[in-house]
Scaffold this motif. Structure first.
Motif, short mmCIF file in Angstrom:
data_model
loop_
_atom_site.label_atom_id
_atom_site.label_comp_id
_atom_site.label_asym_id
_atom_site.label_seq_id
_atom_site.Cartn_x
_atom_site.Cartn_y
_atom_site.Cartn_z
N ALA A 24 0.69 -1.16 -0.05
CA ALA A 24 -0.06 0.08 0.11
C ALA A 24 0.76 1.28 0.01
O ALA A 24 0.59 2.33 -0.76
N ALA A 25 1.97 1.21 0.65
CA ALA A 25 2.80 2.29 0.91
C ALA A 25 3.55 2.50 -0.41
O ALA A 25 3.61 3.69 -1.09
N ARG A 26 3.77 1.57 -1.12
CA ARG A 26 4.50 1.72 -2.41
C ARG A 26 3.46 2.54 -3.52
O ARG A 26 3.83 3.22 -3.97
N THR A 27 2.11 1.88 -3.43
CA THR A 27 1.22 2.33 -4.32
C THR A 27 0.89 3.78 -3.88
O THR A 27 0.87 4.75 -4.91
N MET A 28 1.03 4.15 -2.80
CA MET A 28 0.54 5.46 -2.36
C MET A 28 1.74 6.27 -2.87
O MET A 28 1.64 7.54 -3.55
N ASP A 29 2.83 5.99 -2.90
CA ASP A 29 4.07 6.76 -3.13
C ASP A 29 3.94 6.92 -4.44
O ASP A 29 4.42 8.39 -5.06
N LEU A 263 -4.36 5.28 6.69
CA LEU A 263 -3.50 6.31 6.94
C LEU A 263 -3.44 6.76 8.37
O LEU A 263 -4.52 7.41 8.68
N ALA A 264 -2.89 6.21 9.22
CA ALA A 264 -2.84 6.39 10.63
C ALA A 264 -1.94 7.87 11.04
O ALA A 264 -0.77 7.99 10.48
N GLU A 265 -2.44 8.59 11.80
CA GLU A 265 -1.53 9.67 12.58
C GLU A 265 -0.43 9.06 13.16
O GLU A 265 -0.45 8.06 13.76
N PRO A 271 -3.42 -0.31 17.25
CA PRO A 271 -3.86 -1.67 17.64
C PRO A 271 -2.83 -2.81 17.61
O PRO A 271 -1.80 -2.58 16.93
N SER A 272 -3.17 -3.77 18.37
CA SER A 272 -2.13 -4.64 18.54
C SER A 272 -1.92 -5.77 17.07
O SER A 272 -0.93 -5.98 16.76
N LEU A 273 -2.94 -6.16 16.56
CA LEU A 273 -3.02 -6.91 15.26
C LEU A 273 -2.98 -5.90 14.25
O LEU A 273 -3.97 -5.58 13.64
N ALA A 274 -1.88 -5.15 13.68
CA ALA A 274 -1.75 -4.39 12.61
C ALA A 274 -0.21 -4.13 12.40
O ALA A 274 0.65 -4.33 13.00
N ALA A 275 0.06 -3.82 10.92
CA ALA A 275 1.36 -3.47 10.48
C ALA A 275 1.11 -2.21 9.97
O ALA A 275 0.37 -1.68 9.50
N PHE A 276 2.50 -1.69 10.28
CA PHE A 276 2.61 -0.04 9.80
C PHE A 276 3.87 -0.15 8.87
O PHE A 276 4.96 -0.88 8.90
N HIS A 277 3.91 0.67 7.94
CA HIS A 277 4.65 1.35 6.91
C HIS A 277 4.76 2.74 6.70
O HIS A 277 3.78 3.12 6.51
N PRO A 278 6.14 3.05 6.63
CA PRO A 278 6.13 4.73 6.41
C PRO A 278 6.08 4.81 5.14
O PRO A 278 6.43 3.77 4.19
N LEU A 284 5.11 13.59 5.18
CA LEU A 284 3.75 13.39 5.65
C LEU A 284 3.24 12.91 6.86
O LEU A 284 4.14 12.04 7.49
N PRO A 285 2.13 13.36 7.41
CA PRO A 285 2.03 13.05 8.99
C PRO A 285 1.45 11.80 9.08
O PRO A 285 0.90 11.41 10.07
N TRP A 286 1.58 10.88 8.27
CA TRP A 286 0.80 9.64 8.24
C TRP A 286 1.66 8.23 8.12
O TRP A 286 2.67 8.38 7.55
N LEU A 287 1.13 7.26 8.83
CA LEU A 287 1.79 6.01 8.68
C LEU A 287 0.66 5.15 7.94
O LEU A 287 -0.19 5.21 8.01
N VAL A 288 1.06 4.36 6.86
CA VAL A 288 0.28 3.47 6.38
C VAL A 288 0.00 2.16 7.24
O VAL A 288 0.99 1.64 7.84
N GLU A 289 -1.15 1.96 7.64
CA GLU A 289 -1.65 0.99 8.72
C GLU A 289 -2.29 -0.26 7.94
O GLU A 289 -3.20 0.23 7.38
N ALA A 290 -1.92 -1.23 8.18
CA ALA A 290 -2.86 -2.39 7.60
C ALA A 290 -3.41 -3.27 8.75
O ALA A 290 -2.78 -3.63 9.51
N VAL A 291 -4.77 -3.15 8.82
CA VAL A 291 -5.57 -3.99 9.90
C VAL A 291 -6.41 -4.99 9.26
O VAL A 291 -6.89 -4.77 8.35
N PRO A 292 -6.55 -6.17 9.77
CA PRO A 292 -7.49 -7.09 9.10
C PRO A 292 -9.07 -6.58 9.40
O PRO A 292 -9.31 -6.02 10.30
N LEU A 293 -9.55 -6.87 8.44
CA LEU A 293 -11.25 -6.61 8.18
C LEU A 293 -11.83 -7.60 9.32
O LEU A 293 -12.73 -7.20 10.16
N ASP A 294 -11.49 -8.84 8.99
CA ASP A 294 -12.03 -10.02 10.12
C ASP A 294 -10.76 -10.83 10.61
O ASP A 294 -10.45 -11.74 9.71
N ALA A 295 -10.31 -10.62 11.90
CA ALA A 295 -9.16 -11.16 12.04
C ALA A 295 -9.31 -12.76 11.94
O ALA A 295 -8.74 -13.50 11.73
N ALA A 296 -10.61 -13.29 12.51
CA ALA A 296 -10.63 -14.63 12.64
C ALA A 296 -10.85 -15.27 11.27
O ALA A 296 -9.99 -16.25 10.85
#
Ligand code: ADP
Length: 558
Positions: A24-29, A263-265, A271-278, A284-296
């Motif tokens: 996502a970060a690459r695409t946004m860049d 895009l998280a501030e 959140p505990s179950l999430a990954a971040f990428h600058p 830019l004041p954001w980090l790219v955050e990936a969270v599961p829609l449905d963790a299960a």
């Protein structure tokens, strides 16, 4: 293993999120690099040589300083001299009026404006109003920094002679390009005129914010402004409202229907179950955050090996159970064999002892001449002969049994005249209550005479042993085409259901009281079966407890 599996699954899910965030970060860049695509969202500025804002309607005033003033004109200069320096307004008025009537449109507009101002100063609002109305005829002319129409309408409104709300709306709509100070001057009054509920107020606030952001950018050249982001290329700058940019980037980079990209501030709680990428653009004041829609669901996709582990565990458990059961059974069987063998040894010794004792006592009696009559002597000889016959049968049985066990037993097949053989066998058996019943003619068979004799002998012996004393035992024989059947029938105690399946087993002896009282080694029937089967025949029986048994030997005729 399950623990490890869970960790692996966690890692897998985390990796997946991480990859999604990176992608996502690459695409946004890439999107950000081609910022022109956001042109529709933003406002672009051309900063050289004059600031130009496009589209113009987005700003409240022209940021970046006053719009160039008109050069003053010599014809007006004299009138201004009277009005403003000498304070002689009466002298100025006719001079202004003359210019207002004779000059070009620019001059006329400027003269009318001053004329109106002069009438106001000397307290003639009617005349002033008239002059302003006249000024309205030159809407596009500039007077100093200002637009003629703006001045005329404002003053008329101030004199309660114009549409005040319309004035405010036109002001907010940016009808007249104004610099900041002048815009604020006019808007402050006009806002009051319009009232608090006017929807144009919100529009004005947005425009003021953008104008302020642009000013901020021009002064500090900062990328991140309150509510806006600036992107520059050459002398052109694009100002994009942060919220727009954010939602568009988020939408653009969401490729996965299981993972949400946000895009998280930078300072927001994570959140505990999430990954971040600058983003590559670190400002830019954001980090790219990936969270599961449905963790299960994400976990279900990753943790398949868990079921495999559980199945394997179950399988191992089942194997263990089966193995234990088998072992237990084998051990039990082994113990049984040990018991049977020791029983065997004691019964066999017992079997030997009683005929031997009888023979010894009888022969001693005879030897010492203690038997008075010839008749008695004959009886004792017969007894000795019978007991020794029993002994030799026993020894023969045991030897046969051991030979068969070792596989050393050899059979000598001869043609046997069945009827003769059976007659001889029955008479040799030496028990009075055994009768033979058969047709006069029987087909011959091919077999080992000694072995077959031993087999039938054993059946007769059992029939007598397991019957009350003197009960009749019948040995029957009949032929039916290819098959000869020999039946040994008794009226004895019968075989219990419990023993039925085991009587042909080695060392097996009946469980009942009768079998305990009757002597035997438990090898008789097993011998019978081995012999008969070696002749290609079969042996079986029917029995009823308390009524008697029938054992059948079936053999092929020669
Ligand atoms: P043994 O007679 O030495 O005990 P066998 O192998 O000949 O051993 O017989 C095994 C068992 O079968 C006997 O212990 C007895 O319980 C049972 N059995 C055999 N023949 C008969 C019969 N004719 N009537 C009743 N029970 C019998």
């Amino acid at each position: 293993a399950l623990e490890q599996d869970r960790e692996a699954t966690d890692r897998q899910v985390q990796d997946r999120l991480q990859r999604a965030a990176e992608l996502a970060a690459r695409t946004m860049d890439q999107q950000l690099a081609s910022w022109q695509q956001f042109r529709t969202d933003g406002v672009s500025l051309e900063t050289a040589p004059v600031l130009k804002v496009t589209p113009r309607q987005h700003v409240a005033y022209e940021p970046g300083g006053p719009i160039a003033a008109q050069p003053s004109d010599p014809a007006l200069a004299e009138a201004m001299q009277y009005e403003q320096v000498r304070g002689n307004i009466e002298a100025a008025i006719p001079l202004y009026r003359r210019t207002a009537e004779t000059g070009g449109p620019r001059l006329r507009a400027a003269a009318l404006e001053r004329l109106a101002a002069c009438y106001r100063k000397i307290g003639m609002p009617g005349k002033a109003m008239q002059a302003y109305r006249e000024l309205l005829k030159f809407p596009d002319q500039r007077i100093g920094f200002l637009n003629a129409e703006l001045i005329a309408r404002f003053e008329l409104c101030a004199l309660r002679e114009g549409d005040r709300e319309a004035f405010y709306h036109d002001l907010v709509a940016g009808r007249w390009g104004l610099d900041k100070a002048r815009y604020l001057f006019y808007s402050e009054t006009a806002r009051e005129w319009a009232g608090a509920k006017d929807p144009a107020r919100a529009v004005e606030r947005g425009k003021l914010a953008l104008s302020a952001a642009i000013e901020d950018y021009l002064e500090n050249r900062r990328r991140v402004l309150p509510g806006y982001l600036a992107f520059s290329a050459g002398n052109e700058t694009l100002m994009i409202p942060a919220a727009n940019l954010r939602s568009r980037l988020e939408r653009f980079a969401t490729l996965d229907n299981e993972i949400r990209i946000k895009l998280a501030e930078v300072s927001a709680p994570r959140p505990s179950l999430a990954a971040f990428h600058p983003l590559a653009d670190r400002e830019l004041p954001w980090l790219v955050e990936a969270v599961p829609l449905d963790a299960a669901r994400l976990y279900a996709g990753a943790g398949q090996s868990r079921t495999i582990y559980l199945t394997m565990l179950l399988l191992v458990f089942a194997l263990l159970m089966v193995g234990s059961y088998m072992t237990a059974r084998a051990v039990k069987h082994e113990l049984e064999v040990v018991r049977l063998k020791s029983d065997f040894v004691s019964t066999v010794s017992h079997e030997f002892r009683s005929p031997l004792t009888a023979i010894r006592q009888l022969s001693e009696l005879l030897q010492r001449g203690r038997v008075p009559t010839e008749e008695k002597r004959q009886e004792y000889y017969a007894l000795i002969s019978r007991e020794s016959g029993r002994l030799s049968r026993l020894v023969e049985n045991l030897l046969d049994f051991s030979r068969m066990e070792d596989g050393r037993k050899q059979y000598h097949f001869d043609r046997l005249e069945t009827a003769d053989w059976l007659r001889e066998l029955a008479s040799g058996f030496g028990r009075t209550n055994v009768t033979l019943s058969m047709p006069p003619e029987l087909p011959p068979i091919l077999g080992d005479r000694v072995a077959l004799t031993s087999a039938v002998d054993n059946l007769l012996d059992n029939a007598v042993k397991y019957s009350p004393a003197g009960a009749p035992v019948v040995c029957e024989a009949e032929a039916d085409g290819q098959e000869l059947t020999i039946r040994v029938r008794d009226r004895g105690y019968g075989i219990t259901a419990e023993d039925r399946d085991h009587v042909f087993e080695k060392f097996y002896r009946g469980n009942g009281e009768i079998s305990r009282q009757v002597k035997g080694a438990g090898v008789g029937l097993s011998l019978v079966r081995q012999i008969v089967e070696a002749h290609g025949g079969r042996v079986d029986f029917d029995s009823r407890v308390g009524e008697g048994s029938v054992f059948r030997i079936r053999l092929r005729t020669a």
